[in-house]
Design an enzyme around this catalytic site. Sequence first.
Site, PDB file in Angstrom:
ATOM      1  N   ASP A 261       0.411  -1.141   0.030  1.00 29.53           N
ATOM      2  CA  ASP A 261       0.226   0.125  -0.139  1.00 29.53           C
ATOM      3  C   ASP A 261       1.038   1.207   0.101  1.00 29.53           C
ATOM      4  OD1 ASP A 261      -2.855   0.974   0.685  1.00 29.53           O
ATOM      5  OD2 ASP A 261      -1.725   2.256   1.138  1.00 29.53           O
ATOM      6  N   ASP A 306      -7.810  -4.462  -4.976  1.00 24.88           N
ATOM      7  CA  ASP A 306      -9.416  -3.932  -4.522  1.00 24.88           C
ATOM      8  C   ASP A 306      -8.474  -2.295  -4.313  1.00 24.88           C
ATOM      9  OD1 ASP A 306     -11.614  -2.880  -3.084  1.00 24.88           O
ATOM     10  OD2 ASP A 306     -10.214  -4.101  -1.134  1.00 24.88           O
ATOM     11  N   CYS A 359     -15.524  -0.902  -4.181  1.00 20.89           N
ATOM     12  CA  CYS A 359     -16.862  -1.152  -2.763  1.00 20.89           C
ATOM     13  C   CYS A 359     -17.438   0.236  -3.792  1.00 20.89           C
ATOM     14  CB  CYS A 359     -16.359  -1.082  -1.390  1.00 20.89           C
ATOM     15  SG  CYS A 359     -15.090   0.557  -1.601  1.00 20.89           S
TER      16      CYS A 359
END
Length: 408
Positions: A261, A306, A359
């Site tokens: 990340d 994601d 999402c």
Amino acid sequence: MKLYKGLVAAIVEALQEIFVKHRQADRIVEQLLKSNKKWGARDRAFIAENTYEIVRWWRLVKYAAEVEKASYSEDLWRIAGVWMIIKTHHIHGENFEILPEWPEFEGINADSVEERYQEGLLIRKIAQSLPDWLDDLGESELGSQWSEQLVALNRPAPIVLRVNTLKSSADEVKGILGAENLMEVAQNSNALILKKRQNMHNNDAFKQGFFEIQDAGSQMIAPYLDINPGMSIIDACAGAGGKSLHIAALLQNSGSVLSMDIDDPKLGELKKRALRNGVTNLETMHIESEEIITTLSETADRLLLDVPCSGLGVLKRNPDTKWKLKPDFLTNIRNVQWNILSTYSGMVKKGGKMVYATCSILPSESEEQVKKFMKSRRKDWKFISEYRTSVSEVGFDGFYMALLERKK
């Protein structure tokens, strides 16, 4: 419903931080609940519940309160008072009792509130409480489905547990928490819904790593990678690592998980969670430049992307998102998504697989990005499948996931 001035004042303070100072609702509520040790569990629940619900229905409550722009303390007190009228009558279904005769509530007329409330319900963007531009965007991308998705997204999110199979089992968690307090999720025996909302972070079983808190929609993504024990897996947008932990459990602590990340503090939090979960096959890597991605070329059996997104699929639990989003952000985030998808995909081995996930309920962040990728990389990649969780049908968060395979 008896109101206590100190508790309502706390809600007003939270609204000031969220809407005037533009701070994140979850952080504000967390800090606020820790600020007064005299508040009991019911007091804290009252503050948290009402703060989040006012944030969720912000535009409708402002309309009913006849407040154009809530910039001052008196506006926020009026909004809090009007919300108490709406909540008592329309949510609890009780006859409204007159508001306390506090100076802050002076001038609030229950009949006028009811009249404005009913007017607001006739206009979707007011009734479902969202900005004009977002209502227009949703309708343009989702058409007739937009209205039903909005209704579903405005329902509070359930608390869902993911049983950590490295340390426990569904039956063991049921035995500890009480089977009567839990509901099973269809087709996922390790997902359990709490029937009554409560703070699980202080629960001993949670502290021991027997379960994590993770929405049922989110729990579908790691299995979608088609994982087998012993594989080398990269979670390239790991954040605090909920899906990385799930991947490690599916691997049964074999193989390897590399959680990456750009936000190093989040990776630090993941290390703590991994220790609690009994995960031994996970490493973290801070992405400081795209050169790191190049060095990992063709090293992963499976890759999870994601990607950062608008978060419009998780408005149930983050209702302040719709007030903080701006059109420019969506344009920028789509560019970020494309850069990640087109660049990070090189980390997959030939014959390996990748899941692109968001999402978001918007096709422009999800299906359209995958179509664009496949159009430009058809020689090298094979589209296998895609799936979208429907917020309106199942009541969980809205996730999109696509499984792609790199050709040998």
